[in-house]
Enzyme design. Structure first.
Site, PDB file in Angstrom:
ATOM      1  N   PRO A 199     -42.377   6.622  -9.543  1.00 54.60           N
ATOM      2  CA  PRO A 199     -41.794   7.377 -10.473  1.00 54.60           C
ATOM      3  C   PRO A 199     -40.023   6.717  -9.802  1.00 54.60           C
ATOM      4  O   PRO A 199     -39.403   6.500  -8.444  1.00 54.60           O
ATOM      5  CB  PRO A 199     -41.776   8.833  -9.826  1.00 54.60           C
ATOM      6  CG  PRO A 199     -43.211   8.606  -9.096  1.00 54.60           C
ATOM      7  CD  PRO A 199     -43.533   7.786  -8.659  1.00 54.60           C
ATOM      8  N   GLY A 202     -36.795   2.987 -11.582  1.00 54.04           N
ATOM      9  CA  GLY A 202     -35.917   2.649 -12.845  1.00 54.04           C
ATOM     10  C   GLY A 202     -36.309   1.627 -14.260  1.00 54.04           C
ATOM     11  O   GLY A 202     -36.031   0.086 -14.813  1.00 54.04           O
ATOM     12  N   THR A 204     -37.516   2.913 -17.299  1.00 53.99           N
ATOM     13  CA  THR A 204     -37.030   3.615 -18.805  1.00 53.99           C
ATOM     14  C   THR A 204     -35.958   2.456 -18.651  1.00 53.99           C
ATOM     15  O   THR A 204     -35.469   1.964 -19.989  1.00 53.99           O
ATOM     16  CB  THR A 204     -37.080   4.635 -18.363  1.00 53.99           C
ATOM     17  OG1 THR A 204     -38.323   5.519 -18.667  1.00 53.99           O
ATOM     18  CG2 THR A 204     -36.209   4.863 -19.427  1.00 53.99           C
ATOM     19  N   HIS A 419     -37.040  23.367  20.289  1.00 57.54           N
ATOM     20  CA  HIS A 419     -38.043  22.560  19.397  1.00 57.54           C
ATOM     21  C   HIS A 419     -37.711  20.831  19.368  1.00 57.54           C
ATOM     22  O   HIS A 419     -38.562  19.846  19.280  1.00 57.54           O
ATOM     23  CB  HIS A 419     -38.210  23.049  18.744  1.00 57.54           C
ATOM     24  CG  HIS A 419     -39.539  23.009  18.028  1.00 57.54           C
ATOM     25  ND1 HIS A 419     -41.067  22.981  17.622  1.00 57.54           N
ATOM     26  CD2 HIS A 419     -39.288  21.771  16.699  1.00 57.54           C
ATOM     27  CE1 HIS A 419     -41.692  22.279  16.535  1.00 57.54           C
ATOM     28  NE2 HIS A 419     -40.963  21.450  15.468  1.00 57.54           N
ATOM     29  N   GLU A 420     -36.539  20.960  18.508  1.00 59.87           N
ATOM     30  CA  GLU A 420     -35.885  19.850  18.340  1.00 59.87           C
ATOM     31  C   GLU A 420     -35.074  18.550  19.443  1.00 59.87           C
ATOM     32  O   GLU A 420     -35.824  17.886  19.215  1.00 59.87           O
ATOM     33  CB  GLU A 420     -34.410  20.030  17.165  1.00 59.87           C
ATOM     34  CG  GLU A 420     -34.594  21.213  16.088  1.00 59.87           C
ATOM     35  CD  GLU A 420     -36.017  21.108  15.164  1.00 59.87           C
ATOM     36  OE1 GLU A 420     -36.295  19.104  15.007  1.00 59.87           O
ATOM     37  OE2 GLU A 420     -36.681  21.452  14.648  1.00 59.87           O
ATOM     38  N   HIS A 423     -38.108  16.829  20.339  1.00 65.36           N
ATOM     39  CA  HIS A 423     -38.305  16.143  18.786  1.00 65.36           C
ATOM     40  C   HIS A 423     -37.582  14.584  19.815  1.00 65.36           C
ATOM     41  O   HIS A 423     -37.668  13.290  19.980  1.00 65.36           O
ATOM     42  CB  HIS A 423     -38.302  16.165  17.963  1.00 65.36           C
ATOM     43  CG  HIS A 423     -39.600  16.404  17.015  1.00 65.36           C
ATOM     44  ND1 HIS A 423     -40.529  16.757  17.300  1.00 65.36           N
ATOM     45  CD2 HIS A 423     -39.291  18.093  16.611  1.00 65.36           C
ATOM     46  CE1 HIS A 423     -41.446  17.212  16.219  1.00 65.36           C
ATOM     47  NE2 HIS A 423     -40.352  18.122  16.053  1.00 65.36           N
ATOM     48  N   ASP A 495     -44.877  19.472  11.025  1.00 68.42           N
ATOM     49  CA  ASP A 495     -45.862  18.703  12.187  1.00 68.42           C
ATOM     50  C   ASP A 495     -46.580  18.224  12.083  1.00 68.42           C
ATOM     51  O   ASP A 495     -47.537  16.979  12.442  1.00 68.42           O
ATOM     52  CB  ASP A 495     -44.950  18.693  13.628  1.00 68.42           C
ATOM     53  CG  ASP A 495     -43.278  18.665  13.507  1.00 68.42           C
ATOM     54  OD1 ASP A 495     -43.045  18.007  12.619  1.00 68.42           O
ATOM     55  OD2 ASP A 495     -42.813  18.999  14.105  1.00 68.42           O
TER      56      ASP A 495
END
Length: 603
Positions: A199, A202, A204, A419-420, A423, A495
């Site tokens: 979806p 392009g 259409t 927490h961040e 990561h 996560d």
């Protein structure tokens, strides 16, 4: 046309209302007048009870004093030569003569209410019945809309990011413009072109561009517009659509979301939907029935080519099946350039950087980013859209809008920061991970914080080590919570869902498990989607299922231990990143690098 029709209806009702009021006032006035015989009128005149008199050849009207009140009267005149002399003698204060009314006015006044009734009865009953009959007759008419190419003409210049697809479609345009060149060599016009892809890529827009380049009528419709609750309506609408196109040939018919009507027949429980299958059969007949010399091309778009009926996809119906893929970095830059024509960009804005930061984005996503950046710049009353606005639009699309109004306790804020930071630290520690672009603890959408990783280049193949590193980065937040606070929270639920999905694909689809080996045990979901083989037997044994579960748990467990090891090894860097996040809420890639270098020197 609708305005003219509404004006006529309004004028009709206004005239009807005015006629009704005139008749009503006339009848009401007549009811208030007292009818006097002429002899009584003469008696009242002699007794000087008459105040006013209005004489007409066929009627005498006036006012008579009845005690203390004045009453209107009327009487039929007789031949009376001394009437004026008698009125002067009786001292009538005012008397006059009226002109004789025409017979037309008398007719309208006397039978106006009859005409009004006839008009209202015709309009409310006969007219509505006729309109209902026309609507019933037009129920099977196609709802397709013919695009006005003069008002909004789309060409291939307005389409970017799919050069190979445009080259395929240029053959169609050339055939529509110069059919004799191909017919001299025996070539025939393709009857159908199927555009498929994700979806927003392009499809259409490409169909409009073909019609705009060829300069032919363009009829657009949706697959769902053919299917109704009444059997036979869809097939009738298909016939009507092709008849309209034949009258305007050469022409292009575009059907969006073809899978709504073109799914495989006899795929559902009980044999499927008869109306949908009749509509599909009619499309097949029209594609195979009309001649190519008529110059009609059916262009259809779908996101699910796997569920289409095989009869649709054979040569002679959809002769060409063209993939509209997700654009690469070059295509994304071209799409951004096209959509940025209508906005005012700052001189320092670099669209190539935005193209690198948006892997996997389709044309609709990129158009939305440009539009959102313009809105953000307008809110800040800037003279042009700069890089900050474009990057903010990307983050808003990926993670949602900022929610600075959310009140978070200091403990939860510290937990989100670690927490961040987990990561980020794992992503910086492991080789081959995508670079960290930005880290934030400002809530966006449902998330309390986010770590934004953006790849340097587009990738079409992913190695096993890349997937394992991605799992480690996803588990880094939960590992940091456990190491720092000695407990775990629900903050890692998204996560964990992604980790479980990746691990399952590694074992079941990608053949990346040593115990399972190079096998693909993925279930064929398309059959369930189509309603076939609902009671099929499992594709592997219970023993294999147990091994699959063990392998998934082993992969996730190993990655979690690896993430905890990376965080423990660089604990000083974790604390430094978390502290800066608590202080500034947002840090970028350059600042992260400086923090880690300073933490390494201090250690």
């Amino acid at each position: 046309m609708p305005l003219k029709k509404n004006f006529r209806q309004l004028l009709f009702w206004m005239l009807s209302f005015m006629l009704f009021v005139a008749v009503y006032q006339s009848m009401k006035g007549a009811e208030r007048e007292r009818v006097l015989p002429y002899s009584e009128f003469k008696k009242e005149l002699r007794e000087k009870h008459i105040a006013k008199v209005s004489i007409r050849p066929d009627l005498i009207r006036g006012e008579v004093t009845d005690g203390l009140k004045t009453v209107n009267f009327r009487t039929i005149p007789m031949t009376d030569a001394k009437l004026i002399e008698d009125m002067e003698t009786a001292g009538v204060s005012e008397f006059s003569a009226e002109a004789d009314r025409s017979w037309i006015a008398s007719l309208v006044l006397n039978i106006g209410w009859i005409l009004l009734f006839v008009f209202l009865w015709w309009f409310l009953f006969i007219k509505q019945a006729q309109m209902g009959g026309k609507q019933a007759m037009s129920f099977g008419k196609s709802k397709a809309r013919q695009q006005d190419l003069k008002k909004s003409k789309t060409t291939f210049k307005d389409v970017a990011g799919c050069d190979e697809t445009k080259e395929e479609l240029k053959d169609i345009v050339d055939y529509l413009k110069n059919p004799k060149k191909y017919r001299q060599l025996g070539g025939e016009l393709p009857k159908g072109v199927l555009l498929y892809g994700p979806p927003g890529t392009g499809k259409t827009l490409l169909a409009r561009a073909v019609a705009g380049e060829a300069g032919v009528p363009f009829f657009t419709s949706s697959g769902s517009e053919f299917v109704e609750m009444f059997v036979g309506v869809g097939a009738s609408r298909v016939r009507d659509l092709f008849e309209r196109a034949k009258k305007s040939a050469p022409a292009i018919i575009f059907v969006d979301e073809l899978d709504a009507v073109g799914r495989s027949r006899f795929a559902g429980i009980g044999g499927g939907h008869d109306e949908r299958e009749q509509t599909l059969n009619q499309i097949l007949v029209e594609l195979d029935g009309f001649e190519s010399k008529e110059g009609i091309i059916l262009i259809a778009a779908t996101n699910r080519p796997d569920v289409l009926d095989t009869a649709l996809l054979r040569p002679g119906r959809f002769d060409r099946r063209i993939n509209v893929p997700v654009p690469d970095i070059k295509g994304r830059l071209e799409i951004l350039t096209v959509h940025s024509r209508k906005i005012k960009l700052d001189a320092a804005a670099d669209l190539s950087v935005i193209a690198r930061h948006t892997p996997g984005f389709v044309g609709a996503d990129l158009a939305n980013i440009v539009n959102e950046s313009a809105i953000l710049a307008a809110k800040k009353e800037k003279k042009g859209v700069d890089m900050l606005d474009l990057e903010e639009a990307i983050e808003k699309m990926l993670a949602g809008p900022q929610r600075r109004s959310r009140v978070i306790s200091e403990h939860e804020r510290k937990l989100v920061a670690y927490h961040e930071a987990g990561h980020t630290l794992v992503a910086k520690s492991l080789p081959g991970c995508d670079p960290v672009h930005k880290v934030s603890i400002i809530p966006r959408g449902p998330a309390l914080g986010y770590t934004l990783q953006l790849p340097i280049e587009d990738r079409y193949l992913t190695s096993k080590s890349d997937i394992l590193n991605r799992l480690c980065v996803l588990l880094g937040g939960r590992a940091a919570e456990e190491i720092v606070f000695g407990e775990i929270t629900t903050g890692a639920h998204d996560d964990l869902a992604k980790v479980s999905g990746y691990a399952q694909k590694m074992v079941l689809e990608f053949g990346m498990s040593e115990k399972i080996g190079p096998l693909s045990l993925k279930k064929d979901e398309s059959e369930v989607f189509l309603g076939r083989d609902l009671m099929r037997s499992p594709s592997y044994s219970n023993e294999t299922a147990r091994i699959v579960d063990e392998e998934i748990q082993r992969i996730v467990g190993d990655c979690y231990l690896k993430a905890k090891e990376a965080i423990t090894k660089s604990r000083a860097g974790l604390d430094a990143i978390a502290a800066r996040l608590i202080e500034n809420e947002v840090i970028d890639a350059a600042e992260i690098e400086q923090i880690l270098v300073a933490a390494a020197k201090a250690a």
